[in-house]
Write an enzyme that holds these catalytic residues in place. Structure first.
Site, PDB file in Angstrom:
ATOM      1  N   VAL A 127      16.067 -62.406  27.847  1.00 58.76           N
ATOM      2  CA  VAL A 127      16.254 -62.902  29.090  1.00 58.76           C
ATOM      3  C   VAL A 127      16.230 -61.585  29.972  1.00 58.76           C
ATOM      4  O   VAL A 127      17.297 -61.157  30.048  1.00 58.76           O
ATOM      5  CB  VAL A 127      17.211 -63.812  29.412  1.00 58.76           C
ATOM      6  CG1 VAL A 127      17.350 -64.435  30.835  1.00 58.76           C
ATOM      7  CG2 VAL A 127      17.212 -65.094  28.687  1.00 58.76           C
ATOM      8  N   PRO A 128      15.342 -61.233  30.603  1.00 55.22           N
ATOM      9  CA  PRO A 128      15.095 -59.740  31.046  1.00 55.22           C
ATOM     10  C   PRO A 128      15.649 -59.457  32.416  1.00 55.22           C
ATOM     11  O   PRO A 128      14.939 -59.250  33.501  1.00 55.22           O
ATOM     12  CB  PRO A 128      13.356 -59.661  31.042  1.00 55.22           C
ATOM     13  CG  PRO A 128      13.045 -60.928  31.435  1.00 55.22           C
ATOM     14  CD  PRO A 128      13.867 -61.918  30.966  1.00 55.22           C
ATOM     15  N   CYS A 129      16.901 -59.370  32.636  1.00 57.03           N
ATOM     16  CA  CYS A 129      17.795 -59.477  33.906  1.00 57.03           C
ATOM     17  C   CYS A 129      17.556 -57.835  34.301  1.00 57.03           C
ATOM     18  O   CYS A 129      17.683 -57.541  35.196  1.00 57.03           O
ATOM     19  CB  CYS A 129      19.061 -59.613  33.538  1.00 57.03           C
ATOM     20  SG  CYS A 129      20.163 -58.766  32.087  1.00 57.03           S
ATOM     21  N   HIS A 130      17.077 -57.119  33.168  1.00 57.62           N
ATOM     22  CA  HIS A 130      16.740 -55.511  33.523  1.00 57.62           C
ATOM     23  C   HIS A 130      15.710 -55.581  34.656  1.00 57.62           C
ATOM     24  O   HIS A 130      15.480 -54.571  35.605  1.00 57.62           O
ATOM     25  CB  HIS A 130      16.445 -54.763  32.417  1.00 57.62           C
ATOM     26  CG  HIS A 130      15.196 -55.004  31.590  1.00 57.62           C
ATOM     27  ND1 HIS A 130      15.192 -56.088  30.836  1.00 57.62           N
ATOM     28  CD2 HIS A 130      13.974 -55.025  31.647  1.00 57.62           C
ATOM     29  CE1 HIS A 130      14.001 -56.247  30.296  1.00 57.62           C
ATOM     30  NE2 HIS A 130      13.294 -55.489  31.016  1.00 57.62           N
TER      31      HIS A 130
END
Length: 162
Positions: A127-130
């Protein structure tokens, strides 16, 4: 019951956690909100969701995967889950602001709350919160550290002002 194992990424050791329904945790060692192992957790390297996550992460870090398919089972409030779902729709190599994220999650005007939910994302990278950045495109908080956030965005060839 929770099952866990570790994965040695190019950016440090990661603890993977799963339930019988899917992956529920991806945590860089010593990151903010790193969970303590509980008595009912079992180390299970052969668990199907953990094996799949390790394979998909290896493909991602090798530049051969842009989207993750492993089943997910994150634990959070309905608001957090809506934000994490919106994060999952930010494409590989793209970025979005916290304000954009709040709107995508159906909570326009709640950028700060979306930021707090982003910080509590239990399934980093997948879940690419970056990919979530400040309103001016600058890098802002990342539980795994800004150096890792910068490296993940560079791996994806993301264009931003970081």
């Amino acid at each position: 019951m929770r099952y866990y194992d570790t994965y040695d990424s190019p950016h440090g050791r990661i603890m993977l956690v799963a339930t019988d329904d899917g992956l529920c945790g991806v945590y860089f060692h010593r990151q903010k909100y790193f969970p303590a192992k509980q008595k009912d957790w079992k180390r299970e390297p052969g668990h199907a969701f953990l094996k799949r996550a390790k394979r998909e992460l290896a493909e991602y870090f090798a530049g051969r995967r842009r989207r993750f398919d492993v089943a997910l089972d994150p634990e959070g409030t309905p608001f957090q889950r809506s934000v994490w779902k919106a994060i999952s729709r930010v494409g590989f190599g793209k970025t979005a602001t916290y304000g954009d994220l709040a709107a995508r999650a159906g909570h326009a005007g709640s950028a700060r709350a979306a930021g707090a939910a982003t910080g509590r994302n239990p399934i980093g990278i997948i879940v690419p919160c970056h990919r979530i950045v400040g309103s001016n495109g600058s890098l802002t908080g990342y539980a795994g550290g800004l150096g890792r956030k910068r490296a993940l965005l560079a791996l994806e060839g993301a264009q931003s002002s970081f």
